[in-house]
Design a protein around this motif. Sequence first.
Motif, PDB file in Angstrom:
ATOM      1  N   LYS A   1      15.093  88.052  30.581  1.00 58.28           N
ATOM      2  CA  LYS A   1      15.990  86.863  30.483  1.00 58.28           C
ATOM      3  C   LYS A   1      15.826  86.248  28.999  1.00 58.28           C
ATOM      4  CE  LYS A   1      16.327  85.692  35.379  1.00 58.28           C
ATOM      5  NZ  LYS A   1      16.171  84.525  36.378  1.00 58.28           N
ATOM      6  N   ASN A   2      16.873  85.875  28.543  1.00 61.04           N
ATOM      7  CA  ASN A   2      16.860  85.374  27.167  1.00 61.04           C
ATOM      8  C   ASN A   2      17.038  83.674  27.323  1.00 61.04           C
ATOM      9  OD1 ASN A   2      19.571  84.726  27.931  1.00 61.04           O
ATOM     10  ND2 ASN A   2      20.477  86.029  26.281  1.00 61.04           N
ATOM     11  N   ASP A   3      17.206  83.285  28.560  1.00 58.10           N
ATOM     12  CA  ASP A   3      17.072  81.715  28.683  1.00 58.10           C
ATOM     13  C   ASP A   3      15.856  81.394  29.682  1.00 58.10           C
ATOM     14  OD1 ASP A   3      17.840  82.925  31.195  1.00 58.10           O
ATOM     15  OD2 ASP A   3      19.359  81.293  31.597  1.00 58.10           O
ATOM     16  N   SER A   4      14.806  82.252  29.685  1.00 56.66           N
ATOM     17  CA  SER A   4      13.285  82.014  30.704  1.00 56.66           C
ATOM     18  C   SER A   4      12.604  80.751  30.243  1.00 56.66           C
ATOM     19  CB  SER A   4      12.927  83.409  30.856  1.00 56.66           C
ATOM     20  OG  SER A   4      12.269  83.616  29.759  1.00 56.66           O
ATOM     21  N   VAL A   5      11.791  80.339  30.970  1.00 55.12           N
ATOM     22  CA  VAL A   5      10.670  79.528  30.457  1.00 55.12           C
ATOM     23  C   VAL A   5       9.538  80.252  29.620  1.00 55.12           C
ATOM     24  CG1 VAL A   5       8.824  77.938  31.271  1.00 55.12           C
ATOM     25  CG2 VAL A   5      11.099  77.886  32.563  1.00 55.12           C
ATOM     26  N   LEU A   6       9.401  81.612  30.055  1.00 54.70           N
ATOM     27  CA  LEU A   6       8.494  82.310  29.415  1.00 54.70           C
ATOM     28  C   LEU A   6       8.926  82.372  28.254  1.00 54.70           C
ATOM     29  CD1 LEU A   6       6.136  84.072  29.124  1.00 54.70           C
ATOM     30  CD2 LEU A   6       7.406  85.856  30.014  1.00 54.70           C
ATOM     31  N   LEU A   7      10.092  82.720  27.522  1.00 51.02           N
ATOM     32  CA  LEU A   7      10.607  82.795  26.102  1.00 51.02           C
ATOM     33  C   LEU A   7      10.586  81.479  25.730  1.00 51.02           C
ATOM     34  CD1 LEU A   7      11.915  84.354  24.096  1.00 51.02           C
ATOM     35  CD2 LEU A   7      14.112  83.815  25.064  1.00 51.02           C
ATOM     36  N   ALA A   8      10.813  80.299  26.370  1.00 49.33           N
ATOM     37  CA  ALA A   8      10.785  79.143  25.641  1.00 49.33           C
ATOM     38  C   ALA A   8       9.306  78.855  25.216  1.00 49.33           C
ATOM     39  CB  ALA A   8      11.296  77.879  26.877  1.00 49.33           C
ATOM     40  N   TYR A   9       8.515  78.970  26.072  1.00 50.17           N
ATOM     41  CA  TYR A   9       7.024  79.113  25.788  1.00 50.17           C
ATOM     42  C   TYR A   9       6.668  79.741  24.399  1.00 50.17           C
ATOM     43  CZ  TYR A   9       4.990  75.864  29.122  1.00 50.17           C
ATOM     44  OH  TYR A   9       4.526  74.885  29.871  1.00 50.17           O
ATOM     45  N   ARG A  10       6.927  81.031  24.472  1.00 54.78           N
ATOM     46  CA  ARG A  10       6.761  81.809  23.205  1.00 54.78           C
ATOM     47  C   ARG A  10       7.421  81.349  22.041  1.00 54.78           C
ATOM     48  NH1 ARG A  10       7.460  87.401  26.516  1.00 54.78           N
ATOM     49  NH2 ARG A  10       5.254  87.911  27.098  1.00 54.78           N
ATOM     50  N   THR A  11       8.684  80.811  22.087  1.00 58.53           N
ATOM     51  CA  THR A  11       9.357  80.161  20.881  1.00 58.53           C
ATOM     52  C   THR A  11       8.661  79.058  20.485  1.00 58.53           C
ATOM     53  OG1 THR A  11      11.582  81.327  21.953  1.00 58.53           O
ATOM     54  CG2 THR A  11      11.778  79.480  20.332  1.00 58.53           C
ATOM     55  N   ALA A  12       8.269  78.170  21.390  1.00 57.77           N
ATOM     56  CA  ALA A  12       7.671  76.782  20.827  1.00 57.77           C
ATOM     57  C   ALA A  12       6.493  77.011  20.393  1.00 57.77           C
ATOM     58  CB  ALA A  12       7.382  75.805  22.155  1.00 57.77           C
ATOM     59  N   LEU A  13       5.541  78.119  20.776  1.00 57.40           N
ATOM     60  CA  LEU A  13       4.227  78.165  20.211  1.00 57.40           C
ATOM     61  C   LEU A  13       4.442  79.044  18.957  1.00 57.40           C
ATOM     62  CD1 LEU A  13       2.239  79.265  23.212  1.00 57.40           C
ATOM     63  CD2 LEU A  13       2.375  77.139  22.068  1.00 57.40           C
ATOM     64  N   ALA A  14       5.437  79.581  18.629  1.00 59.21           N
ATOM     65  CA  ALA A  14       5.888  80.322  17.347  1.00 59.21           C
ATOM     66  C   ALA A  14       6.218  79.482  16.464  1.00 59.21           C
ATOM     67  CB  ALA A  14       6.846  81.552  17.824  1.00 59.21           C
ATOM     68  N   PHE A  15       6.915  78.528  16.834  1.00 59.61           N
ATOM     69  CA  PHE A  15       7.572  77.374  16.101  1.00 59.61           C
ATOM     70  C   PHE A  15       6.569  76.460  15.359  1.00 59.61           C
ATOM     71  CE2 PHE A  15       9.729  72.916  15.912  1.00 59.61           C
ATOM     72  CZ  PHE A  15      10.397  73.181  14.803  1.00 59.61           C
ATOM     73  N   ARG A  16       5.392  76.231  16.383  1.00 61.85           N
ATOM     74  CA  ARG A  16       4.480  75.429  16.026  1.00 61.85           C
ATOM     75  C   ARG A  16       3.400  76.147  14.863  1.00 61.85           C
ATOM     76  NH1 ARG A  16      -1.163  74.683  17.884  1.00 61.85           N
ATOM     77  NH2 ARG A  16      -1.891  72.321  17.607  1.00 61.85           N
ATOM     78  N   LYS A  17       3.451  77.316  15.081  1.00 63.61           N
ATOM     79  CA  LYS A  17       2.708  78.003  14.133  1.00 63.61           C
ATOM     80  C   LYS A  17       3.376  78.095  12.647  1.00 63.61           C
ATOM     81  CE  LYS A  17      -0.575  81.498  16.181  1.00 63.61           C
ATOM     82  NZ  LYS A  17      -0.991  80.571  17.305  1.00 63.61           N
ATOM     83  N   ASP A  18       4.726  78.263  12.690  1.00 63.36           N
ATOM     84  CA  ASP A  18       5.330  78.183  11.494  1.00 63.36           C
ATOM     85  C   ASP A  18       5.572  76.844  10.804  1.00 63.36           C
ATOM     86  OD1 ASP A  18       6.019  80.947  11.763  1.00 63.36           O
ATOM     87  OD2 ASP A  18       8.040  80.621  12.749  1.00 63.36           O
ATOM     88  N   ARG A  19       5.117  75.519  11.456  1.00 68.20           N
ATOM     89  CA  ARG A  19       5.338  74.497  10.950  1.00 68.20           C
ATOM     90  C   ARG A  19       3.978  73.811  10.518  1.00 68.20           C
ATOM     91  NH1 ARG A  19      10.906  73.219   9.788  1.00 68.20           N
ATOM     92  NH2 ARG A  19       9.441  71.553   8.816  1.00 68.20           N
ATOM     93  N   ASP A  20       3.554  73.440   9.619  1.00 68.73           N
ATOM     94  CA  ASP A  20       2.455  73.120   9.255  1.00 68.73           C
ATOM     95  C   ASP A  20       2.339  71.550   9.547  1.00 68.73           C
ATOM     96  OD1 ASP A  20       1.565  75.280   8.279  1.00 68.73           O
ATOM     97  OD2 ASP A  20       1.509  74.744   6.235  1.00 68.73           O
ATOM     98  N   GLU A  21       3.431  71.037   9.707  1.00 69.06           N
ATOM     99  CA  GLU A  21       3.485  69.567  10.274  1.00 69.06           C
ATOM    100  C   GLU A  21       3.053  69.434  11.444  1.00 69.06           C
ATOM    101  OE1 GLU A  21       6.711  70.455   7.078  1.00 69.06           O
ATOM    102  OE2 GLU A  21       6.324  71.217   9.076  1.00 69.06           O
ATOM    103  N   LEU A  22       3.428  70.437  12.445  1.00 71.52           N
ATOM    104  CA  LEU A  22       3.040  70.090  13.601  1.00 71.52           C
ATOM    105  C   LEU A  22       1.244  70.459  13.784  1.00 71.52           C
ATOM    106  CD1 LEU A  22       5.879  71.948  15.616  1.00 71.52           C
ATOM    107  CD2 LEU A  22       5.592  69.372  15.267  1.00 71.52           C
ATOM    108  N   ARG A  23       0.898  71.220  12.951  1.00 68.43           N
ATOM    109  CA  ARG A  23      -0.603  71.569  13.153  1.00 68.43           C
ATOM    110  C   ARG A  23      -1.314  70.646  12.440  1.00 68.43           C
ATOM    111  NH1 ARG A  23      -0.270  77.163  10.519  1.00 68.43           N
ATOM    112  NH2 ARG A  23      -2.425  77.158  11.319  1.00 68.43           N
ATOM    113  N   PHE A  24      -0.982  69.993  11.492  1.00 67.92           N
ATOM    114  CA  PHE A  24      -1.875  69.319  10.377  1.00 67.92           C
ATOM    115  C   PHE A  24      -1.280  67.776   9.969  1.00 67.92           C
ATOM    116  CE2 PHE A  24      -1.967  73.938   8.279  1.00 67.92           C
ATOM    117  CZ  PHE A  24      -3.058  74.239   9.419  1.00 67.92           C
TER     118      PHE A  24
END
Length: 537
Positions: A436-459
Amino acid sequence: MREWWRDAVIYQIYPRSFQDDNGDGVGDLKGITRRLDYVASLGVDAIWLSPFFTSPDKDMGYDVSDYTSVNPLFGTVEDFDELVAKAHALGLKVIIDQVLSHTSDQHPWFIESRKDKTNPKADWYVWADPKKDGTPPTNWPSVFGGSAWMFDARRRQYYLHNFLVSQPDLNFHNPEVVSALIDAMRFWLERGVDGFRLDTVNFYVHDKKLRDNPASNWDSFPGNPYEAQTHLFSKTQPENIEVLQRIRALMDEFDDRMLIGEVGEDGLRQVEVMGEYTSGGDKLHMAYSFAMLSHDHHPNHFKNCINEFLNKAPDGWPCWSFSNHDVQRHVTRWANTPELQNTVARQAINMLISFPGALGIYQGEELGQIETDIEFHELRDLGYIDFWPDNKGRDGCRTPMVWDASETHAGFTTGDPWLPVKAPQIAKAVSGQEAKNDSVLLAYRTALAFRKDRDELRFGETSFPSVADPLLAVSRTLDDVRLVGIFNLSDTAQSIPLAGDAKQVGEAHADVVGTTLKLPAFGFAFFETTNAAKVFG
């Protein structure tokens, strides 16, 4: 160079419920190894393994009878070595539990200690004489009900057990005890583990004077008598710091290793202790508490937890999570209706990635998993059985992972699972969500990838823009870039005016209509702007 653990996402694996590889109904190390590719696909940085050591399993492995061997139920030391090698090949760090505050009563140390008052290990556990009337030495209660003291006829003394009667507390006032535990930890460090999660880290040292705890302030007597006291003397003693410093000295002998401690205290005091135990660079690297593992889902609660930590421990480090193996799953705690469960799950991971520090994810929460309804005859966790049915214990959050809805027991085992795999859980299986393209699993993968891409969220630096309840806004600023997440922590739609030229980024469950942000029930959105600009009008 910044340490790996500071912005790590740690995925907790409960070994007996993750994957059974030999068909006996209990998860094992080989099963975990087989599923590590899935874990890596989530975008996490490390795994934390709950206990797999030799144990009579009165408390599901949290009663250790041998610190340096693997319970045959889970496999062998060689199986563990293979797991570590596979995890490292996938770029995953490996953190393992260390249950140091107490052992099993079947541990050779305790078997020797209880023989008499003069044997070499007589002082390795907390023993005390009865009061003159034969009652326990103090009024300290066990977390699981009843007195924290058990009389032993052989020594004609009481021994301390903060948890089950079969979990006697070690005596951390004896330096030999700490040395023995450090030797056990060294065994695993030399096998390549990257860190330890220290169970009940503030329970190590007890008050040597054995003073009674005072009563806490309560309007009506709590369901568990443990909550009727302020635990001034039974835990979180000043000498605990020295123990942590000795353990940290061991860790510093090895490169790039980490300590994370579990702090169980009252109210926001637990956040304060997190700060005490992680400050100064000579104790824990980071800590987590039960502060966000509660039913409290109000904006001020999350703000207060984070601000309390940042203010009390500017050089300390936190780890935040919403679920683990000891508490009801957060989707069940926070979703008012079944229809909102997946919505709450998607919001939860996006809110979590906006928090500073390391993050913890408990197996199955990436599926939006809910608490399993456990019937009395299905109970395996007997710690809270005296409080049934008001407290149904921890089995409901420990039921097996669901991999494939088309397979027996959803692919967890070919045998009879140690806890039931029920239809509401099977409905959230990995197999269905992968498609599915609207699953919770996809939402987790997307959110964690977004955090890795955004230094503001990490640092980035953390602050909380002022918005009206039930909205929570979290701002993370790095250099001149400001990233702001806003979350509607209610089941009622909310609107808020936007200010300036902030750009919406990342995933969202919200709509911008003109200059108004419309957030549905448990909606969220992220906006990017400059450091000085306002986001909300």
